[in-house]
Scaffold this motif. Structure first.
Motif, PDB file in Angstrom:
ATOM      1  N   ARG A 159       9.311  25.412 -74.325  1.00 54.72           N
ATOM      2  CA  ARG A 159      10.480  24.615 -74.068  1.00 54.72           C
ATOM      3  C   ARG A 159      11.468  25.686 -73.358  1.00 54.72           C
ATOM      4  O   ARG A 159      12.193  26.252 -74.156  1.00 54.72           O
ATOM      5  CB  ARG A 159      10.864  24.167 -75.481  1.00 54.72           C
ATOM      6  CG  ARG A 159       9.937  22.952 -76.161  1.00 54.72           C
ATOM      7  CD  ARG A 159      10.423  22.612 -77.329  1.00 54.72           C
ATOM      8  NE  ARG A 159      10.436  23.803 -78.403  1.00 54.72           N
ATOM      9  CZ  ARG A 159      11.158  23.689 -79.509  1.00 54.72           C
ATOM     10  NH1 ARG A 159      11.904  22.557 -79.919  1.00 54.72           N
ATOM     11  NH2 ARG A 159      11.152  24.665 -80.453  1.00 54.72           N
ATOM     12  N   LYS A 160      11.257  26.030 -72.260  1.00 56.02           N
ATOM     13  CA  LYS A 160      12.019  27.196 -71.737  1.00 56.02           C
ATOM     14  C   LYS A 160      13.375  26.920 -71.587  1.00 56.02           C
ATOM     15  O   LYS A 160      14.192  27.993 -71.530  1.00 56.02           O
ATOM     16  CB  LYS A 160      11.402  27.674 -70.229  1.00 56.02           C
ATOM     17  CG  LYS A 160      11.423  26.653 -69.341  1.00 56.02           C
ATOM     18  CD  LYS A 160      10.640  27.153 -68.168  1.00 56.02           C
ATOM     19  CE  LYS A 160      11.197  25.945 -66.972  1.00 56.02           C
ATOM     20  NZ  LYS A 160      10.541  26.546 -65.786  1.00 56.02           N
ATOM     21  N   TYR A 161      13.879  25.758 -71.702  1.00 52.29           N
ATOM     22  CA  TYR A 161      15.270  25.776 -71.762  1.00 52.29           C
ATOM     23  C   TYR A 161      16.133  25.345 -73.196  1.00 52.29           C
ATOM     24  O   TYR A 161      16.979  25.210 -73.106  1.00 52.29           O
ATOM     25  CB  TYR A 161      15.644  24.225 -70.783  1.00 52.29           C
ATOM     26  CG  TYR A 161      15.253  24.428 -69.217  1.00 52.29           C
ATOM     27  CD1 TYR A 161      15.861  25.343 -68.245  1.00 52.29           C
ATOM     28  CD2 TYR A 161      14.119  23.451 -68.850  1.00 52.29           C
ATOM     29  CE1 TYR A 161      15.112  25.240 -67.343  1.00 52.29           C
ATOM     30  CE2 TYR A 161      13.780  23.733 -67.436  1.00 52.29           C
ATOM     31  CZ  TYR A 161      14.239  24.697 -66.818  1.00 52.29           C
ATOM     32  OH  TYR A 161      14.083  24.741 -65.434  1.00 52.29           O
ATOM     33  N   HIS A 162      15.122  25.554 -74.003  1.00 54.15           N
ATOM     34  CA  HIS A 162      15.543  25.257 -75.240  1.00 54.15           C
ATOM     35  C   HIS A 162      16.121  26.453 -75.780  1.00 54.15           C
ATOM     36  O   HIS A 162      16.886  26.717 -76.533  1.00 54.15           O
ATOM     37  CB  HIS A 162      14.315  24.585 -76.400  1.00 54.15           C
ATOM     38  CG  HIS A 162      14.725  24.723 -77.730  1.00 54.15           C
ATOM     39  ND1 HIS A 162      15.680  23.842 -78.263  1.00 54.15           N
ATOM     40  CD2 HIS A 162      14.457  25.397 -78.835  1.00 54.15           C
ATOM     41  CE1 HIS A 162      15.689  23.887 -79.735  1.00 54.15           C
ATOM     42  NE2 HIS A 162      14.986  24.928 -80.042  1.00 54.15           N
ATOM     43  N   HIS A 163      15.023  27.677 -75.590  1.00 53.92           N
ATOM     44  CA  HIS A 163      15.548  28.942 -76.177  1.00 53.92           C
ATOM     45  C   HIS A 163      14.648  30.071 -75.557  1.00 53.92           C
ATOM     46  O   HIS A 163      13.728  29.754 -74.907  1.00 53.92           O
ATOM     47  CB  HIS A 163      15.365  29.264 -77.715  1.00 53.92           C
ATOM     48  CG  HIS A 163      15.554  30.289 -78.379  1.00 53.92           C
ATOM     49  ND1 HIS A 163      15.021  31.699 -78.261  1.00 53.92           N
ATOM     50  CD2 HIS A 163      16.872  30.664 -79.026  1.00 53.92           C
ATOM     51  CE1 HIS A 163      15.621  32.569 -78.755  1.00 53.92           C
ATOM     52  NE2 HIS A 163      16.679  31.808 -79.568  1.00 53.92           N
ATOM     53  N   GLN A 164      15.356  31.199 -75.134  1.00 57.93           N
ATOM     54  CA  GLN A 164      14.526  32.235 -74.134  1.00 57.93           C
ATOM     55  C   GLN A 164      13.345  32.488 -74.717  1.00 57.93           C
ATOM     56  O   GLN A 164      12.430  33.035 -74.135  1.00 57.93           O
ATOM     57  CB  GLN A 164      15.603  33.317 -74.014  1.00 57.93           C
ATOM     58  CG  GLN A 164      15.899  34.272 -75.493  1.00 57.93           C
ATOM     59  CD  GLN A 164      16.781  35.459 -75.095  1.00 57.93           C
ATOM     60  OE1 GLN A 164      17.292  35.405 -73.988  1.00 57.93           O
ATOM     61  NE2 GLN A 164      17.151  36.050 -76.196  1.00 57.93           N
ATOM     62  N   ASP A 188       8.520  24.463 -61.521  1.00 61.01           N
ATOM     63  CA  ASP A 188       9.260  23.567 -61.452  1.00 61.01           C
ATOM     64  C   ASP A 188       8.283  22.218 -61.876  1.00 61.01           C
ATOM     65  O   ASP A 188       7.262  21.884 -61.160  1.00 61.01           O
ATOM     66  CB  ASP A 188       9.996  23.068 -60.511  1.00 61.01           C
ATOM     67  CG  ASP A 188      10.703  21.769 -60.388  1.00 61.01           C
ATOM     68  OD1 ASP A 188      11.117  21.349 -61.502  1.00 61.01           O
ATOM     69  OD2 ASP A 188      10.682  21.181 -59.203  1.00 61.01           O
TER      70      ASP A 188
END
Length: 316
Positions: free
Chosen positions: A182-187, A284
């Motif tokens: 979940r790369k857009y959730h937490h680094q 992407d």
């Protein structure tokens, strides 16, 4: 092809992880609920046959958390094709889950199997999750197995064993898409999972092994974002096509390789002339899905003569 009622002995979700060295550090039992407990030891068995002027979902056995409701006929290009989404009643794969899926496609039948959405592998503090998939496709049958992406959360451990048994004249399109987390959730979610292990084996109708591919990903021990592995990309797509030699040649001729800073993909032959393998990388996921769809369109047109329908808006 005669369909054996029992799966191969190696396809046992209960023992799969226990016998795998990559999961040796994660054998402790969860204190909340034991592995393979009620609600965590699920199976799904589907059998498709040709009946009248279409194929039908003839047999179904299910046990939570795996669920199928009914076959639908949403494909306007192939209105005789039963389309079945696999549903998870738990919403994601959890630590201690032991899941087994069996798909049988009888002689002359066809089927499309997918998932309700992306499959999330939830974060874990004990144990791991294991899944087996046995796919048996009889003579002159056609199967598309096109699940949505797999998303391993931070600190998750997952192992999957897939065996595809194909008879003469059978066609299988098997797809998997693996996200980096979940790369857009937490680094820390980007390549933050502990273990992702997946083995795919293709067998002929006599049980002989034609092809095996195994991935063991441990990004915390061996980084994946390096040259020669994933590089700067973080979404991986993989499609295996089992078809006769003439179809392979035509598909290969219509599927040139491609490379750019945003996307790369290519197709090559599998051993023993059993089929083709298509791989794609990007940062992407829609780009990976789109190039897989374009390849899938070529495969379907060459092997069946039919095109793909217009995609659903929520599937892009």
């Amino acid at each position: 092809m005669q369909i054996n009622e029992k799966a191969p002995a190696s396809l046992d979700a209960l023992s799969l992880g226990a016998l795998s060295p990559e999961l040796a550090p994660y054998q402790q039992e969860p204190p909340q609920m034991a592995s393979a407990a009620v609600g965590k030891n699920g199976y799904l068995r589907l059998k498709f046959i040709h009946k009248g002027n279409k194929s039908v979902l003839y047999e179904m056995e299910r046990k939570v958390p795996l669920l199928v409701q009914k076959a639908l006929y949403w494909d306007e290009e192939m209105p005789f094709l039963p389309c079945v989404p696999i549903i998870s009643t738990s919403g994601c794969i959890l630590q201690g889950d032991r899941l087994a899926i069996t798909l049988d496609v009888a002689e002359g039948a066809c089927a499309h199997v997918t998932t309700q959405s992306a499959t999330k592998i939830h974060s874990m503090d004990n144990n791991y999750a294991a899944q087996t998939q046995l796919i048996r496709v009889a003579k002159d049958a056609y199967l598309e197995y096109m699940p949505d992406p797999m998303i391993p959360h931070r600190n998750s451990r997952f192992i999957n064993e897939t065996v595809i048994e194909c008879a003469e004249g059978a066609t299988v399109v098997y797809c998997e898409i693996l996200m980096s987390g979940r790369k857009y959730h937490h680094q820390d979610e980007l390549f933050g999972f502990d273990v992702y292990s997946s083995r795919i084996t293709v067998k002929n109708q006599s049980g002989g092994t034609l092809f095996t591919e195994k991935l063991v990903l441990k990004p915390k021990e061996s980084p994946l974002d390096v040259v020669g592995v994933m590089g700067k990309f973080d979404v991986y797509g993989n499609v295996i096509v089992i078809a006769d030699k003439a179809c392979q040649d035509e598909i290969l001729a219509q599927s040139p390789s491609y490379y750019s800073e945003e996307l790369c993909h290519g197709v090559s032959r599998l051993p023993n002339e059993c089929g083709l393998i298509f791989k794609a990388l990007s940062c992407d996921s829609p780009k990976v899905k789109q190039c897989i769809r374009e390849f899938w369109q070529v495969v379907r047109k060459v092997t069946t003569g039919y095109s793909l329908p217009t995609p659903f808006l929520w599937k892009t």
